[in-house]
Design a protein around this motif. Structure first.
Motif, PDB file in Angstrom:
ATOM      1  N   THR A 154      26.556 -30.260  31.761  1.00 52.03           N
ATOM      2  CA  THR A 154      25.613 -30.545  32.843  1.00 52.03           C
ATOM      3  C   THR A 154      24.170 -30.473  32.385  1.00 52.03           C
ATOM      4  O   THR A 154      23.286 -30.966  33.052  1.00 52.03           O
ATOM      5  CB  THR A 154      25.779 -29.569  34.028  1.00 52.03           C
ATOM      6  OG1 THR A 154      25.675 -28.248  33.519  1.00 52.03           O
ATOM      7  CG2 THR A 154      27.104 -29.755  34.719  1.00 52.03           C
ATOM      8  N   ALA A 155      23.939 -29.812  31.230  1.00 48.21           N
ATOM      9  CA  ALA A 155      22.557 -29.736  30.741  1.00 48.21           C
ATOM     10  C   ALA A 155      22.531 -29.612  29.231  1.00 48.21           C
ATOM     11  O   ALA A 155      23.501 -29.168  28.611  1.00 48.21           O
ATOM     12  CB  ALA A 155      21.837 -28.557  31.377  1.00 48.21           C
ATOM     13  N   THR A 156      21.420 -30.021  28.670  1.00 50.31           N
ATOM     14  CA  THR A 156      21.197 -29.897  27.245  1.00 50.31           C
ATOM     15  C   THR A 156      19.960 -29.021  27.055  1.00 50.31           C
ATOM     16  O   THR A 156      18.929 -29.271  27.685  1.00 50.31           O
ATOM     17  CB  THR A 156      20.915 -31.285  26.628  1.00 50.31           C
ATOM     18  OG1 THR A 156      21.936 -32.169  27.053  1.00 50.31           O
ATOM     19  CG2 THR A 156      20.875 -31.224  25.113  1.00 50.31           C
ATOM     20  N   VAL A 157      20.060 -27.988  26.229  1.00 48.06           N
ATOM     21  CA  VAL A 157      18.911 -27.125  25.966  1.00 48.06           C
ATOM     22  C   VAL A 157      18.538 -27.288  24.492  1.00 48.06           C
ATOM     23  O   VAL A 157      19.389 -27.099  23.619  1.00 48.06           O
ATOM     24  CB  VAL A 157      19.243 -25.648  26.270  1.00 48.06           C
ATOM     25  CG1 VAL A 157      18.049 -24.750  25.900  1.00 48.06           C
ATOM     26  CG2 VAL A 157      19.591 -25.487  27.745  1.00 48.06           C
ATOM     27  N   THR A 158      17.294 -27.675  24.261  1.00 49.36           N
ATOM     28  CA  THR A 158      16.847 -27.838  22.885  1.00 49.36           C
ATOM     29  C   THR A 158      15.805 -26.766  22.575  1.00 49.36           C
ATOM     30  O   THR A 158      14.783 -26.671  23.263  1.00 49.36           O
ATOM     31  CB  THR A 158      16.240 -29.232  22.688  1.00 49.36           C
ATOM     32  OG1 THR A 158      17.182 -30.203  23.144  1.00 49.36           O
ATOM     33  CG2 THR A 158      15.942 -29.503  21.214  1.00 49.36           C
ATOM     34  N   VAL A 159      16.079 -25.958  21.568  1.00 49.07           N
ATOM     35  CA  VAL A 159      15.160 -24.883  21.191  1.00 49.07           C
ATOM     36  C   VAL A 159      14.587 -25.222  19.824  1.00 49.07           C
ATOM     37  O   VAL A 159      15.327 -25.583  18.909  1.00 49.07           O
ATOM     38  CB  VAL A 159      15.899 -23.527  21.127  1.00 49.07           C
ATOM     39  CG1 VAL A 159      14.906 -22.389  20.851  1.00 49.07           C
ATOM     40  CG2 VAL A 159      16.657 -23.281  22.427  1.00 49.07           C
ATOM     41  N   ARG A 160      13.230 -25.142  19.708  1.00 52.54           N
ATOM     42  CA  ARG A 160      12.583 -25.363  18.405  1.00 52.54           C
ATOM     43  C   ARG A 160      11.908 -24.087  17.956  1.00 52.54           C
ATOM     44  O   ARG A 160      11.364 -23.341  18.790  1.00 52.54           O
ATOM     45  CB  ARG A 160      11.541 -26.473  18.519  1.00 52.54           C
ATOM     46  CG  ARG A 160      12.137 -27.872  18.377  1.00 52.54           C
ATOM     47  CD  ARG A 160      11.081 -28.949  18.166  1.00 52.54           C
ATOM     48  NE  ARG A 160       9.850 -28.695  18.884  1.00 52.54           N
ATOM     49  CZ  ARG A 160       8.672 -28.542  18.274  1.00 52.54           C
ATOM     50  NH1 ARG A 160       8.580 -28.575  16.965  1.00 52.54           N
ATOM     51  NH2 ARG A 160       7.583 -28.351  18.989  1.00 52.54           N
ATOM     52  N   GLY A 161      11.942 -23.810  16.652  1.00 51.07           N
ATOM     53  CA  GLY A 161      11.308 -22.579  16.184  1.00 51.07           C
ATOM     54  C   GLY A 161      10.773 -22.693  14.774  1.00 51.07           C
ATOM     55  O   GLY A 161      10.896 -23.731  14.130  1.00 51.07           O
ATOM     56  N   ARG A 162      10.133 -21.594  14.343  1.00 53.90           N
ATOM     57  CA  ARG A 162       9.534 -21.503  13.017  1.00 53.90           C
ATOM     58  C   ARG A 162      10.398 -20.627  12.128  1.00 53.90           C
ATOM     59  O   ARG A 162      11.228 -19.865  12.630  1.00 53.90           O
ATOM     60  CB  ARG A 162       8.169 -20.828  13.156  1.00 53.90           C
ATOM     61  CG  ARG A 162       6.990 -21.767  13.119  1.00 53.90           C
ATOM     62  CD  ARG A 162       5.721 -20.980  13.002  1.00 53.90           C
ATOM     63  NE  ARG A 162       5.618 -19.932  14.012  1.00 53.90           N
ATOM     64  CZ  ARG A 162       4.603 -19.839  14.879  1.00 53.90           C
ATOM     65  NH1 ARG A 162       3.641 -20.722  14.868  1.00 53.90           N
ATOM     66  NH2 ARG A 162       4.558 -18.856  15.744  1.00 53.90           N
TER      67      ARG A 162
END
Ligand SMILES: Nc1ncnc2c1ncn2[C@@H]1O[C@H](COP(=O)(O)OP(=O)(O)OP(=O)(O)O)[C@@H](O)[C@H]1O
Ligand SMILES: [Mg+2]
Lengths: 316, 257
Positions: A235-243
């Motif tokens: 039902t959802a897509t979560v995109t996490v970006r990091g260093r």
């Protein structure tokens, strides 16, 4: 439940072009009930327009039967037509030298509205699509959206029980498109049976009661809208970006899957697919982000086009 | 009004509206042409009698009318296809054949009215009187011309829709009929073996009936020929349009837009 107003059974249509046979529809069966909007989805060339033309009696089915308001489109086209209104996208199909009013009057006559009724309905019909002010100008001076609005008025002037719309919002600005959707919703409320084809996600989301997916000339899915969207698988897509160093996703709770954690210029990106928003999912994502050096996090809910892309055979 | 008359009249009115807006072309076909023809034919008999003037005016009327039919009426369906309106016409609740006949009638009515007005104006300006011994029968002849133009427009419009070469056919048909049907020059000037070609042109017989009525001797067989040919053209046109409608549904050659 109400009797179906449109009933298609085993409809096939092929075209013989220079000894080669093009099959547009292989075998299509479905029903539309009064007060129901059915949207037909499919890639370019899937056969949506062909299906619309068969329902509107402009094209004969090669095989199978279609009943529109109880009339067979092949054997009794006149009966079927009397119940049907057609709205298609694009700026052709109008007498450009004549005024909007004269166009509407003529097409109204073609749809079987008598002179007296027509005289009564014209002002309201022009008003409804916001063309009252421009009604006496030649259509060649109209913008694309104005022409589309005239098409809408023409499709509705006969007060049809069955309304067929083929990409009706193509070329319309968002306000205009919303206005069209409101008009269609009104018609549904009045009990019309409506078939809509569109590549516009919003049309489908706002209007569809049911979604038909056409593929390879067959209906592969015939589902209520929410169920159709669920075909995406999440039902959802979560995109996490990091260093820094990418964190390990660890043990995933039920209902969460993750794509590879990928390196992207100097950092990383992780994409999670969620089946729903339950406690475990929240806790898991919270923990994941607490352990990592997170730059941003984007949440996208799954929508009709995700389901479409997946079911049409693209990646999903 | 009966439903049939209503459809015919709405079709006619719609066609007249289209013509009125396209006045430039209408003026050329329906006004300039007759003026020139009239000046030339009248010039050939400068001190002509009222009878000679009437004969010339009738010939010019029919010639210009043929031109207007072959370019205007005959192009009705071609224009519908160009505008993308033919799909709606074919899937209307009203019989498309009636609508087409109505439109062809509108085209004929518009042309006859413009051409006759032009001729009347030119004759008035030149001070050339006409003489019609049997005005009642002359009027009947004009109605027959109107009906014949309607039938021709219906038939040609279907023929021209079935080919890509409508405009070429229009010009190919225009002059031979002018000459062969004896509209402008007497049939006697045409080689005998070519004369039968005029027999299938209703306007040729209309010419005979009109000039006969003007001279006080209506040519009844000629009127009969006009009626028969008109019924024939109309029947063929209606049948052809019905066939076009069936072919379109079988082959899918027409779109809604
Ligand atoms: N008249 C015709 N002759 C030959 N083939 C045709 C004809 N009409 C449609 N087709 C073929 O039938 C198939 C379905 O076409 P159709 O126009 O119904 O697709 P569509 O789903 O409306 O596509 P789009 O999203 O591009 O509008 C296509 O392969 C098309 O080439
Ligand atoms: Mg299409």
């Amino acid at each position: 439940m109400a009797e179906p107003v449109v009933a298609a059974e085993g409809v096939a249509r092929w075209f013989d072009v220079k000894r080669a046979r093009v099959t547009a529809l292989e075998s299509v069966s479905f029903e539309i009930r009064a007060g129901e909007v059915v949207t037909v989805l499919g890639t370019n060339g899937a056969g949506k327009t062909t299906l619309t033309k068969i329902l509107s009696t402009l094209l004969l089915p090669s095989r199978g039967t279609v009943l529109v308001n109880g009339h067979d489109v092949a054997a009794d086209p006149r009966g079927a037509r009397a119940a049907t209104g057609v709205i298609f996208g694009g700026d052709r199909g109008l007498y450009t030298r004549l005024s909007g009013r004269d166009n509407l009057r003529f097409f109204g006559m073609l749809s079987g509205v008598g002179r007296r009724d027509l005289r009564q309905r014209l002002p309201g019909a022009l008003e409804q699509v916001g063309l009252a002010g421009a009604a006496d100008r030649a259509v060649e001076t109209y913008s694309k959206g104005m022409r589309q609005r005239l098409h809408i008025a023409i499709g509705l002037i006969g007060r049809p029980r069955v309304l067929l719309l083929d990409e009706p919002t193509v070329g319309l600005d968002p306000v205009e498109a919303q206005r069209l959707r409101a008009a269609v919703a009104d018609l549904r409320a009045d009990g019309a049976a409506i078939m809509l084809t569109s590549h516009n996600l919003l049309d489908v989301e706002r209007l569809a009661d049911r979604v038909l997916m056409l593929r390879g000339g067959r209906i592969t899915h015939d589902l209520p809208l929410p169920e159709f969207v669920r075909q995406v698988g999440h039902t959802a897509t979560v995109t996490v970006r990091g260093r820094g160093r990418p964190p390990a996703p660890g043990a995933l709770p039920d209902g969460v899957t993750v794509s590879e954690v990928a390196d992207v210029d100097g950092g990383w990106e992780a994409t999670f697919y969620l089946r729903g928003w339950d406690r475990q999912t929240f806790d898991y994502l919270g923990g994941f982000m607490a352990d990592a050096d997170v730059l941003d996090c984007a949440v996208r809910e799954s929508r009709v086009d995700d389901a479409f892309a997946r079911l049409a055979g693209a990646v999903g | 009004m009966s439903a049939v008359a209503e459809v015919l009249w709405t079709g006619a009115r719609h066609q007249l509206q289209t013509m009125r807006v396209g006045w430039r072309v209408a003026v050329i076909v329906a006004a300039i042409q007759p003026v020139v023809f009239l000046l030339i034919t009248l010039g050939a008999w400068p001190d002509g009698s009222a009878a000679a003037t009437t004969r010339s005016a009738t010939g010019v009327l029919l010639t210009a009318f043929w031109g207007a039919t072959v370019w205007g009426g005959a192009a009705i369906l071609r224009r519908e296809r160009a505008e993308g309106t033919i799909g709606a016409l074919l899937t209307g609740v009203r019989d498309p054949r009636l609508v087409l006949v109505g439109k062809a009638f509108g085209a004929s009515l518009g042309s006859v009215a413009t051409i006759m007005t032009t001729i009347a104006l030119v004759l008035a300006l030149l001070g050339r009187p006409v003489a019609v011994a049997e005005p009642g029968w002359y009027a009947v002849g004009l109605l027959a011309v109107l009906a014949s133009g309607t039938a021709l427009g219906t038939l040609l419009s279907c023929l021209f829709l079935m080919t890509r070469h409508g405009p070429e056919l229009s010009s190919a048909l225009m002059y031979p009929v002018f000459l062969l049907a004896g509209l402008l020059i007497p049939v006697d000037m045409i080689p005998a073996w070519l004369r039968p070609a005029a027999w299938v042109v209703s306007l040729h017989w209309a010419q005979r009936f009109l000039t006969g009525s003007a001279q006080g001797a209506p040519d009844w067989p000629a009127l009969g020929a006009v009626v028969l040919l008109t019924v024939g053209y109309l029947g063929a046109g209606i049948a052809l349009f019905g066939r076009i409608g069936r072919l379109v549904r079988e082959r899918g050659t027409v779109d809604h837009s």
